[in-house]
Enzyme design. Sequence first.
Site, PDB file in Angstrom:
ATOM      1  N   LYS A   1       0.864  -1.189   0.000  1.00  0.00           N
ATOM      2  CA  LYS A   1       0.000   0.000   0.000  1.00  0.00           C
ATOM      3  C   LYS A   1       0.894   1.230   0.000  1.00  0.00           C
ATOM      4  O   LYS A   1       2.057   1.158   0.413  1.00  0.00           O
ATOM      5  CB  LYS A   1      -0.881   0.010   1.255  1.00  0.00           C
ATOM      6  CG  LYS A   1      -2.089   0.908   1.151  1.00  0.00           C
ATOM      7  CD  LYS A   1      -3.261   0.229   0.476  1.00  0.00           C
ATOM      8  CE  LYS A   1      -4.401   1.211   0.239  1.00  0.00           C
ATOM      9  NZ  LYS A   1      -5.631   0.536  -0.227  1.00  0.00           N
TER      10      LYS A   1
ATOM     11  N   ASP B   1      -7.073   4.587  -4.272  1.00  0.00           N
ATOM     12  CA  ASP B   1      -7.703   4.470  -2.944  1.00  0.00           C
ATOM     13  C   ASP B   1      -8.283   5.862  -2.678  1.00  0.00           C
ATOM     14  O   ASP B   1      -8.519   6.616  -3.637  1.00  0.00           O
ATOM     15  CB  ASP B   1      -6.674   4.041  -1.878  1.00  0.00           C
ATOM     16  CG  ASP B   1      -7.318   3.650  -0.552  1.00  0.00           C
ATOM     17  OD1 ASP B   1      -7.820   2.526  -0.433  1.00  0.00           O
ATOM     18  OD2 ASP B   1      -7.346   4.489   0.376  1.00  0.00           O
TER      19      ASP B   1
HETATM   20  P1  NDP Z   1     -12.814   8.206  -2.367  1.00  0.00           P
HETATM   21  O1  NDP Z   1     -11.731   9.193  -2.167  1.00  0.00           O
HETATM   22  O2  NDP Z   1     -13.391   8.004  -3.716  1.00  0.00           O
HETATM   23  O3  NDP Z   1     -14.039   8.553  -1.381  1.00  0.00           O
HETATM   24  C1  NDP Z   1     -13.852   8.576   0.000  1.00  0.00           C
HETATM   25  C2  NDP Z   1     -15.178   8.995   0.649  1.00  0.00           C
HETATM   26  O4  NDP Z   1     -15.064   8.813   2.051  1.00  0.00           O
HETATM   27  C3  NDP Z   1     -15.493  10.465   0.420  1.00  0.00           C
HETATM   28  O5  NDP Z   1     -16.879  10.649   0.412  1.00  0.00           O
HETATM   29  C4  NDP Z   1     -14.865  11.122   1.635  1.00  0.00           C
HETATM   30  O6  NDP Z   1     -15.448  12.376   2.005  1.00  0.00           O
HETATM   31  C5  NDP Z   1     -15.121  10.089   2.709  1.00  0.00           C
HETATM   32  N1  NDP Z   1     -14.064  10.193   3.718  1.00  0.00           N
HETATM   33  C6  NDP Z   1     -12.729  10.041   3.521  1.00  0.00           C
HETATM   34  N2  NDP Z   1     -12.048  10.264   4.659  1.00  0.00           N
HETATM   35  C7  NDP Z   1     -12.983  10.562   5.571  1.00  0.00           C
HETATM   36  C8  NDP Z   1     -12.922  10.896   6.944  1.00  0.00           C
HETATM   37  N3  NDP Z   1     -11.739  10.969   7.588  1.00  0.00           N
HETATM   38  N4  NDP Z   1     -14.088  11.119   7.594  1.00  0.00           N
HETATM   39  C9  NDP Z   1     -15.287  11.051   6.939  1.00  0.00           C
HETATM   40  N5  NDP Z   1     -15.404  10.755   5.628  1.00  0.00           N
HETATM   41  C10 NDP Z   1     -14.275  10.519   4.980  1.00  0.00           C
HETATM   42  O7  NDP Z   1     -12.252   6.825  -1.780  1.00  0.00           O
HETATM   43  P2  NDP Z   1     -12.766   5.339  -2.052  1.00  0.00           P
HETATM   44  O8  NDP Z   1     -14.237   5.325  -2.216  1.00  0.00           O
HETATM   45  O9  NDP Z   1     -11.905   4.767  -3.101  1.00  0.00           O
HETATM   46  O10 NDP Z   1     -12.364   4.617  -0.682  1.00  0.00           O
HETATM   47  C11 NDP Z   1     -13.254   4.536   0.434  1.00  0.00           C
HETATM   48  C12 NDP Z   1     -12.821   3.414   1.352  1.00  0.00           C
HETATM   49  O11 NDP Z   1     -12.828   2.174   0.638  1.00  0.00           O
HETATM   50  C13 NDP Z   1     -11.411   3.536   1.938  1.00  0.00           C
HETATM   51  O12 NDP Z   1     -11.402   2.964   3.224  1.00  0.00           O
HETATM   52  C14 NDP Z   1     -10.578   2.664   1.007  1.00  0.00           C
HETATM   53  O13 NDP Z   1      -9.397   2.201   1.621  1.00  0.00           O
HETATM   54  C15 NDP Z   1     -11.563   1.531   0.749  1.00  0.00           C
HETATM   55  N6  NDP Z   1     -11.293   0.727  -0.435  1.00  0.00           N
HETATM   56  C16 NDP Z   1     -11.244   1.310  -1.672  1.00  0.00           C
HETATM   57  C17 NDP Z   1     -11.015   0.533  -2.779  1.00  0.00           C
HETATM   58  C18 NDP Z   1     -11.073   1.101  -4.155  1.00  0.00           C
HETATM   59  O14 NDP Z   1     -11.049   0.292  -5.116  1.00  0.00           O
HETATM   60  N7  NDP Z   1     -11.175   2.390  -4.360  1.00  0.00           N
HETATM   61  C19 NDP Z   1     -10.736  -0.929  -2.658  1.00  0.00           C
HETATM   62  C20 NDP Z   1     -10.922  -1.448  -1.323  1.00  0.00           C
HETATM   63  C21 NDP Z   1     -11.156  -0.632  -0.260  1.00  0.00           C
HETATM   64  P3  NDP Z   1     -14.615  13.736   1.750  1.00  0.00           P
HETATM   65  O15 NDP Z   1     -14.673  13.938   0.266  1.00  0.00           O
HETATM   66  O16 NDP Z   1     -15.357  14.749   2.529  1.00  0.00           O
HETATM   67  O17 NDP Z   1     -13.220  13.485   2.248  1.00  0.00           O
END
Ligand code: NDP
Length: 446
Positions: free
Chosen positions: A126, A166
């Site tokens: 990662k 991510d």
């Molecule tokens: P994105 O950046 O596309 O979206 C993240 C979302 O989560 C946004 O709505 C963001 O809001 C919110 N968020 C992020 N940090 C925080 C925080 N500290 N508190 C509250 N809300 C938060 O990321 P992904 O959708 O790709 O990833 C989301 C999760 O899924 C993560 O845990 C990631 O590790 C996991 N994941 C992702 C994969 C992928 O293929 N993308 C694969 C497997 C797991 P804001 O815009 O306000 O920050």
Amino acid sequence: MDESLESVYDEILRRNPGETEFHQAAYELLDSLRPVVSRHPEYTEAAVIRRLCEPERQIIFRVPWVDDSGAVQINRGFRVEFNSALGPYKGGLRFHPSVYLGIVKFLGFEQIFKNSLTGLPIGGGKGGSDFDPKGRSEGEIMRFCQAFMTELYRHIGEYTDVPAGDIGVGRREIGYLFGQYKRITNRYESGVLTGKGLTWGGAQVRTEATGYGTVFFANEVLKTRGTSFDGKTVVISGSGNVAIYAAEKVAELGGRVVACSDSGGFVVDEDGIDVALLKEVKEVRRERISAYADERGGRSRYVAGESVWTVPCDIALPCATQNEVDGDLAATLVRNGCVVVAEGANMPCTPDAVRVLTEAGVSFAPGKAANAGGVATSALEMQQNASRDSWSFAHTEERLAEIMVGIHDRCLETADSYGIPGSYVAGANIAGFIQVADAMLALGVI
Ligand code: NDP
């Protein structure tokens, strides 16, 4: 915990001070391994668990770049190459101001077992940076990505280490990263990154894969309870890549997503979230989730500064970030009648939350199993890159669905065979671990 596992955990605390997320992820895994160490003394004899908890390589680097005003900015870049017993290191890059070594290590550690569960030949790693993309111009995002890759390129490769996206890293960023890698190396090495665009080496369904996969997994969990998504009320946290496509698949399966969120607050839409509008607001216009409620007028309301987990639901899909559901919020979910929680994000439920949910009889699917669809489809992208092929959407989605059903069944079968029936946590940890441990034994002390 067993004495030998306790001593591994003590060593982790001593060697990785202050890295609380890594400690949490390691504890959760070790806690599941008690029945394994008593059945398999060979793992302890060869120090497999102790070796697994120490990354093979940890890279930290400076990322200097110039912002739109001409000022020099410095960020910190990370890549933790955790374990390559099953294949090249594989795992995403996160760009978020909270990123530090402890977060990258927790994510890399989880990734080892998640990747193993997919049954595909990929190791765990990662990376990321404490760069905050929010409010940055298109030009700044591109220059940052180029600066980041100017150091990272020397550590990665299709047979070595294959990053993906991510939090804060989507197709746009993967494009800039891939462009810079191609420019520096003078090679069109498609398999070096996944999550690419469809016209330049990307795979169908990769964008949708994590969200869809989480819903496929949750659907299997619902089947074990004799029910389905049809007519169910669902709450999803986040509104990024994982959340959007989870919402899309829930709607396809007849469920109604009534709320989703970002770090500022959440929106409620009792008619069911309009996924096309959500995509327009978040993916095209790159606005905050509050803009969704503005567009929907009186049909949706925005609540600032509160947790989305206070909204009643039958099924909860946390798809935002680590430790977003604590014990109190888990108790609220239980009180509101929630029966299934499947993690789309990595480690969104604290250990307290998992205990509360499990004790209340809620079916709990941990991220390393439930969100493995993203990395599985990345491995399918690597497969297509290696064979210079591209598959149809329908075929790729079918493969993803098969993989998720396979992971689900393997978790339950493994949990059963170790005397912990119904525990997805134990099943995922033990099944993921054993495959890596056996490969490590076979490869000798390296
Ligand atoms: P994105 O950046 O596309 O979206 C993240 C979302 O989560 C946004 O709505 C963001 O809001 C919110 N968020 C992020 N940090 C925080 C925080 N500290 N508190 C509250 N809300 C938060 O990321 P992904 O959708 O790709 O990833 C989301 C999760 O899924 C993560 O845990 C990631 O590790 C996991 N994941 C992702 C994969 C992928 O293929 N993308 C694969 C497997 C797991 P804001 O815009 O306000 O920050």
